[in-house]
Design a protein around this motif. Structure first.
Motif, mmCIF file in Angstrom:
data_model
loop_
_atom_site.group_PDB
_atom_site.id
_atom_site.type_symbol
_atom_site.label_atom_id
_atom_site.label_comp_id
_atom_site.label_asym_id
_atom_site.label_seq_id
_atom_site.Cartn_x
_atom_site.Cartn_y
_atom_site.Cartn_z
ATOM 1 N N VAL A 116 0.838 -1.204 0.000
ATOM 2 C CA VAL A 116 0.000 0.000 0.000
ATOM 3 C C VAL A 116 0.873 1.253 0.000
ATOM 4 C CG1 VAL A 116 -1.684 1.344 1.324
ATOM 5 C CG2 VAL A 116 -1.979 -1.135 1.075
ATOM 6 N N MET A 117 1.907 1.252 0.841
ATOM 7 C CA MET A 117 2.791 2.419 0.887
ATOM 8 C C MET A 117 3.540 2.591 -0.437
ATOM 9 S SD MET A 117 2.083 3.614 3.824
ATOM 10 C CE MET A 117 0.470 2.810 3.933
ATOM 11 N N ALA A 118 3.916 1.474 -1.050
ATOM 12 C CA ALA A 118 4.603 1.538 -2.352
ATOM 13 C C ALA A 118 3.671 2.102 -3.422
ATOM 14 C CB ALA A 118 5.104 0.150 -2.746
ATOM 15 N N LEU A 119 2.388 1.723 -3.351
ATOM 16 C CA LEU A 119 1.411 2.270 -4.295
ATOM 17 C C LEU A 119 1.268 3.783 -4.128
ATOM 18 C CD1 LEU A 119 -1.462 -0.392 -4.204
ATOM 19 C CD2 LEU A 119 -0.079 0.241 -6.192
ATOM 20 N N ALA A 120 1.181 4.241 -2.883
ATOM 21 C CA ALA A 120 1.047 5.680 -2.639
ATOM 22 C C ALA A 120 2.239 6.440 -3.212
ATOM 23 C CB ALA A 120 0.907 5.944 -1.139
ATOM 24 N N ASP A 152 -6.274 -2.516 9.952
ATOM 25 C CA ASP A 152 -5.039 -1.823 10.333
ATOM 26 C C ASP A 152 -4.022 -1.760 9.196
ATOM 27 O OD1 ASP A 152 -6.002 -1.424 12.894
ATOM 28 O OD2 ASP A 152 -5.212 -3.336 13.631
ATOM 29 N N VAL A 153 -4.307 -2.397 8.057
ATOM 30 C CA VAL A 153 -3.341 -2.388 6.945
ATOM 31 C C VAL A 153 -3.121 -0.970 6.434
ATOM 32 C CG1 VAL A 153 -2.916 -3.138 4.566
ATOM 33 C CG2 VAL A 153 -3.811 -4.759 6.251
ATOM 34 N N VAL A 154 -4.202 -0.199 6.295
ATOM 35 C CA VAL A 154 -4.090 1.202 5.876
ATOM 36 C C VAL A 154 -4.387 2.060 7.096
ATOM 37 C CG1 VAL A 154 -4.828 2.974 4.255
ATOM 38 C CG2 VAL A 154 -4.903 0.576 3.581
ATOM 39 N N PRO A 155 -3.356 2.552 7.768
ATOM 40 C CA PRO A 155 -3.579 3.330 9.000
ATOM 41 C C PRO A 155 -4.243 4.673 8.704
ATOM 42 C CG PRO A 155 -1.278 3.416 8.347
ATOM 43 C CD PRO A 155 -1.936 2.441 7.424
ATOM 44 N N LYS A 156 -4.563 5.384 9.749
ATOM 45 C CA LYS A 156 -5.211 6.681 9.602
ATOM 46 C C LYS A 156 -4.351 7.802 10.166
ATOM 47 C CE LYS A 156 -9.979 4.943 9.899
ATOM 48 N NZ LYS A 156 -11.266 5.068 10.632
#
Length: 484
Positions: A116-120, A152-156
């Motif tokens: 997810v972080m790599a996608l962002a 919790d995979v995509v935190p806020k």
């Protein structure tokens, strides 16, 4: 005796209103994501992976078909077909983008935070997508992971910003601009709402009333069209419960200012009388769908010149006008977007300002206090933006040696930027920047003519120049030091 609310040919019994208010309080307490959503699609995902073990796109298609997509806020409901389609498109796009960055997955349950972080980072650095687009995609992924019990995979918020910082993505790159740096209200732009409404009333009395609902009560267009004033009218507030965003009910209070409150009451009374003409006692157009009614209202607005191109304002600006008036009603200061108070005042009155933001947010139908910044601006960001505007205005003169030398040659001894620009207010397109100058003794009309020629030739925006006979003009000023 059984009390009844309303008058005319329809009356709402008090117990009906009480039940309605109870439902509204339940919705208010619900606030935020529903716990029932967490893990609701876990079984559907497991079945999709079992059936298509090496095809993530087919897994996703089956998951989307089999798993409901509920709204996370507002009333309990499925999202619209359009929202569902957009959600699926974003998830399919994410799977394709993982392949493009050599992080291809075979099973959707293999997706993790690192990907997810790599996608962002890919969306931001490689594709150059806007903060709003990236935020929407992260939101779609967060909803997916919430449905499969891995919320919790995509935190806020701060946790998300910290995780993204490792990949070189800053908070600003994934955060929508939700702070109004320039007000959309009518009055600060030189348009008097009641004057325009009276002008409209001569030809379009119905549309004039709808505009007054937006101005007096802060309603959205759809809410004004869907309002049934008899059932929404209570002694202390307006109950807004039809055609609201997300189906979320709200109470809009009367202003503390007696004159403003009287106007709200008057608008509501006139709306009740108008609604008596409708079989369903509502403010919309008979036999038109909501979308058709919205189109009709916007067509009338365009015809009478309520557009950015003609008057510099739009219908939604009446809602911003209400927000600013309510903020003033609570704090006795205009909001930051209107440059209503200096930064020191906001610092000294943090509690009052925070309370005003919360009340305005709730009256507008939002559940987060910070949403008010989109209507009222932010004291912190406004003070920074004001300084930047002041510097830009000064640079128009101070950064141009030819202008400074021309002013000196014309006999100008001191020169100031005055008016709104001196206070960092954003000037509208075509609006003249006000300046003032003090001449040396013995100046003539020829000196004044020369100054006008220098400013017209050297400054890339309209300038309104006045002669100052005092050591310094009244009000806020920014002095430009001339080289001699």
């Amino acid at each position: 005796m059984d009390k009844q609310i309303g008058y005319g040919r329809w009356k709402a019994p008090a117990d009906v209103m009480a039940r309605a208010m109870a439902r509204m309080r339940e919705r208010e307490r619900a606030g935020g994501p529903r716990k029932a959503v967490i893990g609701s699609g876990k079984e559907a995902l497991a079945e999709a992976i079992r059936r298509y073990p090496n095809d993530p796109l087919r897994q996703l298609a089956m998951f989307l078909d089999a798993s409901p997509l509920p709204a996370l806020i507002g009333r309990a409901r499925e999202v619209s077909a359009k929202t569902r389609t957009n959600h699926g498109d974003m998830l399919r796009g994410a799977i394709g983008d993982l392949k493009a960055i050599n992080m291809k997955v075979q099973r959707l349950d293999q997706l993790n935070r690192r990907q997810v972080m790599a996608l962002a980072a890919y969306w931001t650095h490689e594709k150059g997508q806007t903060p709003g687009t990236v935020a929407n995609k992260l939101s779609a992924l967060r909803k997916f992971f919430t449905q499969v019990g891995r919320q919790d995979v995509v935190p806020k918020r701060e946790a998300l910003y910290e995780a993204l910082a490792v990949t070189g993505v800053s908070q600003q790159m994934v955060t929508r601009q939700q702070v109004a740096l320039d007000t959309k209200a009518w009055t600060p732009k030189g348009v008097v709402p009641l004057e325009v409404i009276e002008e409209v009333r001569e030809t379009y009395p119905h549309e004039a009333l709808l505009m007054e609902l937006m101005l007096a009560w802060g309603l959205r267009v759809s809410e004004a069209l869907g309002l049934r004033p008899h059932s929404s009218d209570t002694p202390n507030f307006l109950l807004v419960h039809r055609e609201t965003k997300g189906g979320r009910w709200r109470k809009v209070p009367y202003m503390k200012d007696a004159q403003k409150a009287a106007y709200q009451r008057d608008v509501l009374n006139r709306c009740r009388q108008w609604a008596e003409k409708s079989r369903r006692l509502e403010m919309g157009y008979p036999k038109l769908t909501l979308q058709q009614a919205r189109s009709r209202l916007y067509n009338v607005m365009a015809e009478i010149g309520v557009t950015l191109e003609q008057r510099g304002v739009v219908c939604h600006g009446l809602r911003h006008e209400f927000a600013g008036d309510m903020f003033f009603d609570i704090t006795r200061h205009r909001p930051p977007s209107e440059n209503g108070a200096d930064s020191d005042w906001y610092k000294q009155n943090k509690t009052l300002v925070a309370d005003a933001y919360q009340q305005v947010s709730e009256a507008l139908g939002h559940w987060r206090r910070e949403i008010s910044s989109a209507y009222l601006g932010s004291p912190t960001k406004m003070s920074k933006a004001q300084r930047e505007r002041m510097e830009q205005s000064m640079q128009l003169i101070a950064g141009n040696p030819d202008v400074k030398q021309g002013l000196v040659a014309a006999g100008v001894e001191q020169f100031w930027i005055t008016g709104p620009a001196a206070d960092g207010v954003l000037l509208r397109a075509g609006e003249a920047m006000q300046v003032a100058g003090r001449f040396q003794e013995g100046w003539t009309a020829e000196n004044l003519k020369q100054v006008h020629e220098v400013l017209r030739a050297g400054v890339a925006r309209p300038i309104q120049f006045v002669v100052s006979l005092e050591a310094q003009p009244q009000g806020e000023t920014l002095e430009i030091f001339l080289d001699r």
